[in-house]
Design an enzyme around this catalytic site. Structure first.
Site, PDB file in Angstrom:
ATOM      1  N   VAL A  82       0.826  -1.213   0.000  1.00 30.27           N
ATOM      2  CA  VAL A  82       0.000   0.000   0.000  1.00 30.27           C
ATOM      3  C   VAL A  82       0.858   1.260   0.000  1.00 30.27           C
ATOM      4  O   VAL A  82       0.360   2.356  -0.268  1.00 30.27           O
ATOM      5  CB  VAL A  82      -0.946   0.017   1.221  1.00 30.27           C
ATOM      6  CG1 VAL A  82      -1.949  -1.102   1.118  1.00 30.27           C
ATOM      7  CG2 VAL A  82      -0.176  -0.089   2.525  1.00 30.27           C
ATOM      8  N   ALA A  83       2.130   1.118   0.311  1.00 28.93           N
ATOM      9  CA  ALA A  83       3.048   2.269   0.308  1.00 28.93           C
ATOM     10  C   ALA A  83       4.464   1.748   0.110  1.00 28.93           C
ATOM     11  O   ALA A  83       4.805   0.655   0.577  1.00 28.93           O
ATOM     12  CB  ALA A  83       2.952   3.058   1.607  1.00 28.93           C
ATOM     13  N   SER A  84       5.269   2.534  -0.608  1.00 29.62           N
ATOM     14  CA  SER A  84       6.644   2.127  -0.858  1.00 29.62           C
ATOM     15  C   SER A  84       7.549   3.354  -0.805  1.00 29.62           C
ATOM     16  O   SER A  84       7.244   4.386  -1.411  1.00 29.62           O
ATOM     17  CB  SER A  84       6.754   1.462  -2.233  1.00 29.62           C
ATOM     18  OG  SER A  84       8.091   1.112  -2.518  1.00 29.62           O
ATOM     19  N   SER A 138      11.985   4.640   0.116  1.00 30.35           N
ATOM     20  CA  SER A 138      13.366   4.259  -0.162  1.00 30.35           C
ATOM     21  C   SER A 138      13.894   3.207   0.787  1.00 30.35           C
ATOM     22  O   SER A 138      14.746   2.400   0.424  1.00 30.35           O
ATOM     23  CB  SER A 138      14.264   5.500  -0.102  1.00 30.35           C
ATOM     24  OG  SER A 138      14.106   6.154   1.135  1.00 30.35           O
ATOM     25  N   ALA A 160      11.741   1.219   3.121  1.00 32.57           N
ATOM     26  CA  ALA A 160      10.821   0.126   3.454  1.00 32.57           C
ATOM     27  C   ALA A 160       9.538   0.262   2.649  1.00 32.57           C
ATOM     28  O   ALA A 160       9.306   1.270   1.973  1.00 32.57           O
ATOM     29  CB  ALA A 160      10.512   0.136   4.950  1.00 32.57           C
ATOM     30  N   LYS A 165       5.277  -3.147   8.149  1.00 30.27           N
ATOM     31  CA  LYS A 165       6.344  -2.399   7.479  1.00 30.27           C
ATOM     32  C   LYS A 165       7.565  -3.298   7.360  1.00 30.27           C
ATOM     33  O   LYS A 165       8.028  -3.869   8.353  1.00 30.27           O
ATOM     34  CB  LYS A 165       6.685  -1.129   8.270  1.00 30.27           C
ATOM     35  CG  LYS A 165       7.641  -0.188   7.550  1.00 30.27           C
ATOM     36  CD  LYS A 165       7.708   1.157   8.255  1.00 30.27           C
ATOM     37  CE  LYS A 165       8.542   2.151   7.456  1.00 30.27           C
ATOM     38  NZ  LYS A 165       8.546   3.489   8.084  1.00 30.27           N
ATOM     39  N   VAL A 206       5.072  -1.033   2.898  1.00 31.50           N
ATOM     40  CA  VAL A 206       4.033  -1.419   3.851  1.00 31.50           C
ATOM     41  C   VAL A 206       2.988  -2.291   3.177  1.00 31.50           C
ATOM     42  O   VAL A 206       2.551  -2.001   2.052  1.00 31.50           O
ATOM     43  CB  VAL A 206       3.362  -0.168   4.456  1.00 31.50           C
ATOM     44  CG1 VAL A 206       2.250  -0.566   5.429  1.00 31.50           C
ATOM     45  CG2 VAL A 206       4.395   0.703   5.165  1.00 31.50           C
ATOM     46  N   ASP A 208       8.871  14.430  10.475  1.00 33.04           N
ATOM     47  CA  ASP A 208       8.711  14.115   9.049  1.00 33.04           C
ATOM     48  C   ASP A 208       7.235  14.290   8.679  1.00 33.04           C
ATOM     49  O   ASP A 208       6.597  13.387   8.145  1.00 33.04           O
ATOM     50  CB  ASP A 208       9.174  12.678   8.780  1.00 33.04           C
ATOM     51  CG  ASP A 208       9.497  12.447   7.306  1.00 33.04           C
ATOM     52  OD1 ASP A 208       9.626  13.439   6.568  1.00 33.04           O
ATOM     53  OD2 ASP A 208       9.601  11.282   6.891  1.00 33.04           O
TER      54      ASP A 208
END
Length: 510
Positions: free
Chosen positions: A124-126, A128, A130, A146, A132, A281
């Site tokens: 669902v997310a990528s 640099s 890691a 993750k 998820v 962040d």
């Protein structure tokens, strides 16, 4: 591998003309002309800052992250480069699912389907470092998993080594670059990047932030499932919400954007001044909004910390700033040792006023924190102010908040929103509430120390007696030393007299 990587870095640097940026530091211009003759076929349509950003994107995720970190150091970079580097984003394709499953099975020691009741194969997310995946535990709990990129430690180690070599060479070949402290910048970047490689550290950050905002009506932080976490795997509660960048979806949900922006300011100041532990962040990809309009925080790899001294210094400056008491701001910098003690307060005060006065009584849409920070850093350089490393992440977070605020409510009056919170916080720090809190905090140590007071007093008296005896002995030794010194001087005088008499006989009585 390092040799091939170095060849690629040199090739990309030449393709985007980064060599010209370095040679341009030669005031005579001779190096640029000679280099231009050697590479006469190269033509660059883009400005230098755009070429630098594109070069970093071509070199991969580690260099992109380095550029992102550099963009926060406006004290070191020209404004055009800092602004362009701020546009860098992690655009990293996901790694194959078989590699993700191998990481999980290597850590858990059994098949993924035995660990989780369900595991989505599509990430669902990528990013640099890691990516998820969603999953479900055997008790029905929805979680986000993750997973660290396989082999990323080796890639990062190689790139960091090359960055360090490049920084060292830059200092040797271009003495003027030492003011920019390239090796210190690389070292700072390496520290934060290595922290991101340990997902147990990130899980601990998440857990701490969740504890700080337990039962909060402003912020939700996912729960960590510690039994499933390791250095390369982090499992936390799956969060449901709308990404904060989807303004129309938030409006459709019934979220009041003005209230949301004010809550964001309060969350920031609470993290900084109450806890001294803040999410560093806070770009839109890491923040969602729940159905009840509370913020949802994600990705805890980069967190900032502040000491009590830092918090008090910042609070004093913010309050003085909101009250337009620039003399107090200037004096606080001198007292903290951030500018040389010989600095004239009136001159420093005047310089700060010139930067800050134009932005008061303006809504957020008419204020650029980036430009204001740049002018502050230019002023700092003029007065030889040392940039404090612990505040770099805070600066980065402020710039992120500026971007979010513009999206949510451009009419937000940041000063009116923040000032009451800071005044309340200061009253809690120096008023009677602070006294009561400090007494409560110190009470356990007092309870332990009070029964020991007789022994401590006796020990102190013994120590005092020992010190008195020692002082007497030292005095006796000093007297003995003086007596010996007088005897030596007397013998020396007698010896000189004898030598003088002998010389008299030798030269005058012959």
């Amino acid at each position: 591998m390092r040799l091939f990587r170095l060849v690629k870095i040199v090739s990309v640097s030449l393709r985007f003309g980064l060599d010209r940026m370095i040679l341009a530091a030669d005031p005579s211009g001779t190096l640029v002309r000679v280099w231009g003759l050697l590479f006469f076929w190269r033509r660059f349509a883009d400005p230098r800052a755009v070429r630098l950003r594109k070069a970093l994107e071509s070199l991969g995720p580690i260099f992109v992250k380095f550029g992102q970190m550099l963009s926060t150091r406006r004290d070191l970079l020209p404004p055009d480069i800092a602004d362009e580097l701020a546009l860098l984003q992690d655009r990293v394709p996901p790694f194959p699912i078989d590699q993700a499953i191998k990481v999980l099975e290597d850590y858990y020691g059994k098949p993924v389907d035995e660990v989780f009741a369900g595991f989505t194969r599509e990430p669902v997310a990528s990013a640099s470092v890691a990516q998820v995946h969603f999953a479900e535990l055997h008790d029905g709990t929805e979680v986000a998993v993750k997973i660290l990129r396989p082999g990323i430690e080796r890639v990062i180690a190689h790139d960091l080594a090359l960055l360090d070599v490049a920084a060292t060479a830059l200092e040797k070949l271009w003495p003027a670059s030492r003011r920019l402290k390239p090796r210190e910048v690389v070292g700072e970047f390496a520290k934060h990047l290595r922290d991101e490689l340990d997902l147990m550290r990130e899980a601990a950050n998440c857990s701490q932030l969740r504890r700080n905002f337990k039962d909060s009506n402003l912020l939700i932080v996912p729960e960590v499932h510690w039994d499933y976490c390791g250095k390369s795997v982090m499992v936390m509660q799956r969060m449901h919400g709308i990404p904060i960048s989807r303004i129309e979806a938030l409006k459709a949900q019934g979220t009041n954007l003005s209230d949301l922006s004010m809550a964001g300011v309060e969350i920031f100041f609470t993290q900084v001044f109450r806890d001294g532990f803040f999410h560093a962040d806070m770009h839109p990809g890491n923040i969602m909004v729940a159905a009840d309009s509370r913020y949802i925080a994600l990705d805890f790899g980069i967190m900032g910390t502040l000491t009590d001294v830092d918090k008090n210094y910042l609070a004093q400056n913010f309050l003085a700033f909101f009250q337009r008491d620039y003399k107090r701001v200037a004096q606080a910098h001198i007292d903290a040792g951030w500018v040389p003690p010989h600095t004239r307060v009136d001159e420093f005060e005047s310089a700060i006023r010139a930067v800050c006065e134009p932005i008061f009584d303006k809504p957020l849409k008419d204020i650029s924190f980036g430009k204001t920070l740049l002018r502050l850093f230019q002023t700092a350089r003029r007065f030889e102010m040392e940039v404090q490393p612990q505040l770099v992440l805070l600066q980065k977070t402020l710039l992120n908040i500026e971007g979010l605020g513009r999206q949510l409510d451009p009419e937000l009056d940041l000063w009116k929103t923040a000032k009451p919170f800071l005044e309340r916080w200061m009253n809690e720090q120096i008023g009677w509430r602070a006294l009561v809190r400090h007494v409560k905090e110190e009470a356990p140590s007092w309870a332990m120390a009070i029964p020991q007071l007789p022994r401590l007093v006796h020990h102190a008296l013994d120590t005092r007696d020992q010190q008195i005896e020692m002082q007497k002995e030292m005095a006796r030794l000093a007297r003995a030393h003086r007596r010996q010194h007088r005897r030596f001087n007397a013998l020396l005088v007698i010896l000189l007299i004898v030598i003088g008499v002998e010389l008299w006989h030798l030269f005058f009585l012959r």
